[in-house]
Every structure is written in structure tokens, then in C-alpha cells.
Design an enzyme around this catalytic site. Structure first.
Site, short mmCIF file in Angstrom:
data_model
loop_
_atom_site.label_atom_id
_atom_site.label_comp_id
_atom_site.label_asym_id
_atom_site.label_seq_id
_atom_site.Cartn_x
_atom_site.Cartn_y
_atom_site.Cartn_z
N LYS A 81 -14.10 -2.16 -8.32
CA LYS A 81 -12.95 -2.33 -9.22
C LYS A 81 -12.38 -3.74 -9.08
O LYS A 81 -12.15 -4.43 -10.07
CB LYS A 81 -11.87 -1.30 -8.87
CG LYS A 81 -10.50 -1.61 -9.45
CD LYS A 81 -9.46 -0.56 -9.10
CE LYS A 81 -8.67 -0.77 -7.84
NZ LYS A 81 -7.57 -1.73 -7.90
N CYS A 123 0.25 -0.45 -8.09
CA CYS A 123 0.64 0.54 -7.09
C CYS A 123 1.93 0.11 -6.39
O CYS A 123 2.13 -1.09 -6.14
CB CYS A 123 -0.45 0.68 -6.04
SG CYS A 123 -1.80 1.72 -6.57
N PRO A 144 4.97 -10.28 -4.89
CA PRO A 144 5.34 -11.44 -5.72
C PRO A 144 4.11 -12.18 -6.24
O PRO A 144 3.00 -11.94 -5.77
CB PRO A 144 6.12 -12.32 -4.74
CG PRO A 144 5.63 -11.95 -3.39
CD PRO A 144 5.22 -10.51 -3.46
N ILE A 145 4.33 -13.09 -7.20
CA ILE A 145 3.20 -13.93 -7.67
C ILE A 145 3.54 -15.41 -7.51
O ILE A 145 3.00 -16.25 -8.21
CB ILE A 145 2.79 -13.60 -9.13
CG1 ILE A 145 3.97 -13.77 -10.11
CG2 ILE A 145 2.20 -12.22 -9.26
CD1 ILE A 145 3.51 -13.85 -11.56
#
Ligand code: EPU
Length: 438
Positions: free
Chosen positions: A22, A117, A123-124
Site C-alpha cells: 500500500k 488514521c 504535521p506536514i
């Protein structure tokens, strides 16, 4: 809500074919936005996350078609829309993977802050730091990231954060840098096999990426990328999950097509617990017929033990003799499974980023609820090891990352039954995911 009922306590025996990863398929599918030709990706699993990303890519002008049960064909038809649909993006973390490719190829991207999830803060900031270093103008407003750049420019970027490297952050910067002017060097890059697979796909399309799979990756920008044929790597987390199910039930299972070189840390921990592994050309055989021993481990970025295996291993440790200490350094809040494992009789105390497991517990079946993907897998493993009947609700979380889990468990002798319908039922099997894209 879809449920799995499990009659536990039978050893699992037989063989199970491991599907494509995945977490490799998703960034590779998003990276196809960079290309001008057709890409054909094989060994792409049928998961709800894959379907969600397919819908996002369709909305962004890509034509996607399932041309065989495990093969996706992708081609960008138009580049007008640079806005990722909010209702789809909040379904999954990997929606953020379209940011780098859109910015690099179309000069503009509007991407909602991703969902996924609930396993703690995600954070990004490192993604944005990396893209800004390449010259992008980035603003955050109304739950969206607005990014633009006429032309990205290669540079040296340090990508380490408070929890180590970032997998999808590395993917975003690496994909964006493929079409930048000059050379980009990513320091403290994620080393996960999924990043290496992404680089292999991009290099197949004509990119010039070196060092993927190590913590220093260099990318020499090129003018254009073509499509390519690519076979996605086997899913090391799916393989590890079946290995845990075999161990917890005292079973003997062949993980067909699994890559042991991607699973060294997990194999090491499980061997310390007394699980036997035999590796040959067909895959990995996992057997466990004697008592399991307790073990301590810490989830770390690759090549350390994956955080995506922490819940499933914790389920196995409930069956082991002695006290184990489990620490998650990547997601210190990833413990929603602990409360549900208590319902099955597990003796676990959570202390911050750690859990102490006292075994062997005498697990007994109970109704439990999956609250996230890997936590759901852990509940299934514990249910398989427990005496009596367990019902796992919230199987939609599990469907995000495991294709037809119940069928495959049944194939190795588990007594499991799905209630409430599974995604991709037999009648839908041959249907492509395709929607109209002009
Ligand atoms: N982090 C930051 N800033 C960032 C990005 C990450 O502080 O900008 C922190 C995170 O909060 C976390 C750590 O860095 O503490 C690692 O996060 P990372 O960015 O590596 O995670 P991700 O790339 O968002 C992928 C997988 C996850 C897997 C993690 C860690 C995909 C689609 N997701 O997420 O997979 O847990 O790497 O290996 O590839 C799963 O499959 O169940 C799953 C959650």
C-alpha cells in the site's frame, strides 16, 4: 458498520500470497501526475485507500483503469485542475502525495491538510519546508495548502524532524525535484523500501535519482518524464501481520513472495521471541510451536522496527511468557488498540510512548472495535489467539490497508466471517475504478 467475527484458538497453517505494498503504491500513483506517457503499475492491491487516491487522481485529470485484477493503468489527460478534492483528501494521509507532483508539473497545487488514521499528531511542516527550499511559495489557509512556483530550483535540503525522517515528506520533495532545474540533495531522507520503490518507478520514467534507500538522496532535474511499467514491491507490513497471526496461534504459515531483506528488524525481534523463520525463493515460512518469550522493542524509522508493526507485535506479546516493554518513537500516541486488547483480557499498562505487557494472558473472546488500521489488525490477531468468539467492529479501517483479510485468513485455516459486507465484493471484482475524466 462492517464486522469480522472470529472463532479463536486454532493454529493457522498453509500459505498466503503477499500483495503489493500500500505505502509504495500510493506515492507511485501520485507521482504518475508528473509524467507525460502511460504508466502501468502491477501488484497494486485492492484497498479502499488505493480507490480513494484513484478518485483524487481522476479529479485531477488522470485517467485510471484497472486493466487486470492487480494492474492499474494511469495517464494524465488534462492538467487544468490543481485542486485536490477536500472530501477525498481528508480520508487518507497519502492524499498529500499529490502536492509535490502538481507543483512541479503544473506550477500550482491546492491540497487540503490530509486525514488518515488517528495515531497522534501528523504535521506536514517538513514537506512544506522541503518544497519551500526548492523555491515554492506556500501559504496555509482555510485547511488548505496553497503552493505555487514558476520553476523549482534544486538545492540541498535537510529533512530530519523531531521524530527522525519523514517518509511521505521525502516522497513529496523527491518527486518535486525530478522536474526542478539543477541538482537537489535530500539529507536525512527516509530510507524505507517504499521510497526506494518510488525512485525506481521515477527512474523508469526518465528521472535521475541516486541514493534512494539511504539517508542521502540526490536528484538531478530533467525536462520531462515518460510513463513506464513498474511492479510494486511486496507489502512488508502485510507480510509481518500474517507472521504475527501465525506466531500468536502457534501456527506454520508460508508468506509467499515476501521480501525478507525488507523485514530484518521484525524477523530479529520475533526470533528473539522464539518464532522460527525459514527463507527460500518462494518467500518466508513462519512457524511457532513452542512457548513464546517476552521481548522489548522500540519502533523506529527504517531499518528499525516499523511503527506499522507495533500494534500487531503487541498482540503477539500477550501470548508470550514474561514482561515486555514496547516503545513507539515514531508515533508516541499510537496505542488506541491497548484499551480494546484489555477487553480480550490482556494485561497491558500504557505509560506515555511506552506500553508494558505482562504475559502470557489468557485471552478470551469479546466484542472489540478497530479504531485505526494497524490497531484493527492487532485486534484480529488477538482474537485469533483468544478462546471463544471475538467480534471486531470498524473493519473499514482494516480495509484501508489489507485486501480481503477475511478470505486470506480463511485460506490458512482461520474461522472468520465477515458481517456487513466487504469492499470490492465478487460482483465488483472486474469493474475498473474509472470515472469519466476529460
Ligand atoms: N512528522 C513531522 N513533520 C512532518 C512529517 C512527519 O513532524 O512534516 C513526524 C510525524 O508526526 C511522525 C514522524 O515524523 O512522528 C514520521 O512520520 P512520517 O512523515 O514518516 O509518516 P508518513 O509519511 O505520513 C508513512 C506511512 C505510515 C507510517 C509512517 C511511518 C504512508 C501512506 N503512510 O506515513 O503508514 O506509519 O510513514 O513509517 O506511507 C500505515 O500504513 O498504517 C501508516 C500509518
Amino acid at each position: 458498520m462492517s464486522k469480522l467475527s472470529i472463532r479463536g484458538s486454532e493454529p493457522l497453517k498453509g500459505s498466503v500470497r503477499i500483495h503489493g505494498a500500500k505505502n509504495a503504491s500510493l506515492p507511485i500513483m501520485a507521482a504518475a501526475l508528473l509524467t507525460e506517457g502511460t504508466s502501468v503499475l502491477s501488484r497494486v492491491p485492492r484497498l479502499t485507500d488505493v480507490r480513494t487516491l484513484t478518485l483524487i487522481l481522476e479529479a485531477l485529470g488522470m485517467r485510471t483503469e484497472r486493466i487486470a485484477s492487480d494492474t492499474l493503468q494511469l495517464r494524465v489527460l488534462n492538467q487544468k485542475n490543481c485542486t485536490c478534492p477536500h472530501e477525498l483528501a481528508i480520508e487518507m494521509r497519502a492524499s498529500v502525495c499529490v502536492l509535490g507532483p502538481l507543483l512541479a508539473r503544473r506550477g500550482r497545487a491546492e491540497v487540503p491538510l490530509p486525514g488518515g488514521c488517528v495515531i497522534g499528531e501528523r504535521p506536514i511542516d517538513l514537506h512544506l519546508k522541503g518544497l519551500r527550499a526548492l523555491g515554492a511559495d506556500i501559504q496555509q489557509k482555510n485547511g488548505y495548502v496553497f503552493a505555487k512556483a514558476k520553476r523549482l530550483k534544486g538545492t540541498r535540503i535537510y529533512m530530519g524532524g523531531p521524530r527522525g525522517s519523514t517518509v511521505l515528506g521525502t516522497a513529496n520533495v523527491m518527486t518535486a525535484a525530478t522536474l526542478a532545474d539543477g541538482i537537489t540533495t535530500i539529507e536525512h531522507a527516509a530510507c524505507e523500501p517504499e521510497i526506494q520503490d518510488l525512485a525506481n518507478y521515477l527512474n523508469g520514467c526518465g528521472a535521475l535519482i541516486k541514493g534512494a534507500g539511504t539517508n542521502t538522496v540526490t536528484i538531478e532535474g530533467v525536462k520531462r518524464l515518460e510513463g513506464t511499467l513498474h511492479r510494486v514491491i511486496p507489502d512488508r507490513i502485510e507480510a509481518g501481520t500474517f507472521a504475527c497471526a501465525a506466531a500468536a496461534t502457534g501456527g506454520d504459515v508460508l508468506l509467499e513472495g515476501a521480501r525478507p531483506d525488507h523485514m530484518s528488524a521484525l524477523i530479529d525481534v520475533m526470533q528473539n521471541m522464539g518464532v522460527k523463520f525459514e527463507i527460500d525463493d518462494s518467500g518466508i515460512r513462519v512457524a511457532c510451536n513452542k512457548g513464546l518469550r517476552a521481548a522489548d522493542f522500540t519502533a523506529l524509522p527504517y531499518p528499525g522496527l516499523p511503527t506499522d508493526m507495533q500494534p500487531q507485535l503487541m498482540a503477539v506479546l500477550n501470548c508470550a511468557v514474561g514482561t515486555s516493554v514496547v516503545t513507539d518513537s515514531v508515533y508516541p500516541e499510537r496505542f488506541t488498540h491497548v484499551g480494546e486488547l484489555h477487553r480480550l483480557g490482556a494485561d497491558i499498562i500504557r505509560q506515555g510512548p511506552q506500553a508494558v505487557i505482562r504475559g502470557p494472558g489468557s485471552l478470551t473472546g469479546a466484542p472489540v472495535t478497530a479504531r485505526d488500521l494497524r490497531g484493527g489488525a492487532a485486534l484480529i490477531i488477538a482474537g485469533l489467539a483468544a478462546e471463544g468468539d471475538t467480534i471486531v467492529s470498524g473493519m473499514d479501517h482494516v480495509d484501508r490497508g489489507y485486501e480481503r483479510m477475511e478470505n486470506r485468513l480463511r485460506g490458512i485455516g482461520a474461522q472468520v466471517k465477515r458481517e456487513g459486507g466487504a469492499p470490492f465484493e465478487v460482483g465488483q471484482l472486474q469493474l475498473p475504478f474509472r470515472r469519466a475524466a476529460s
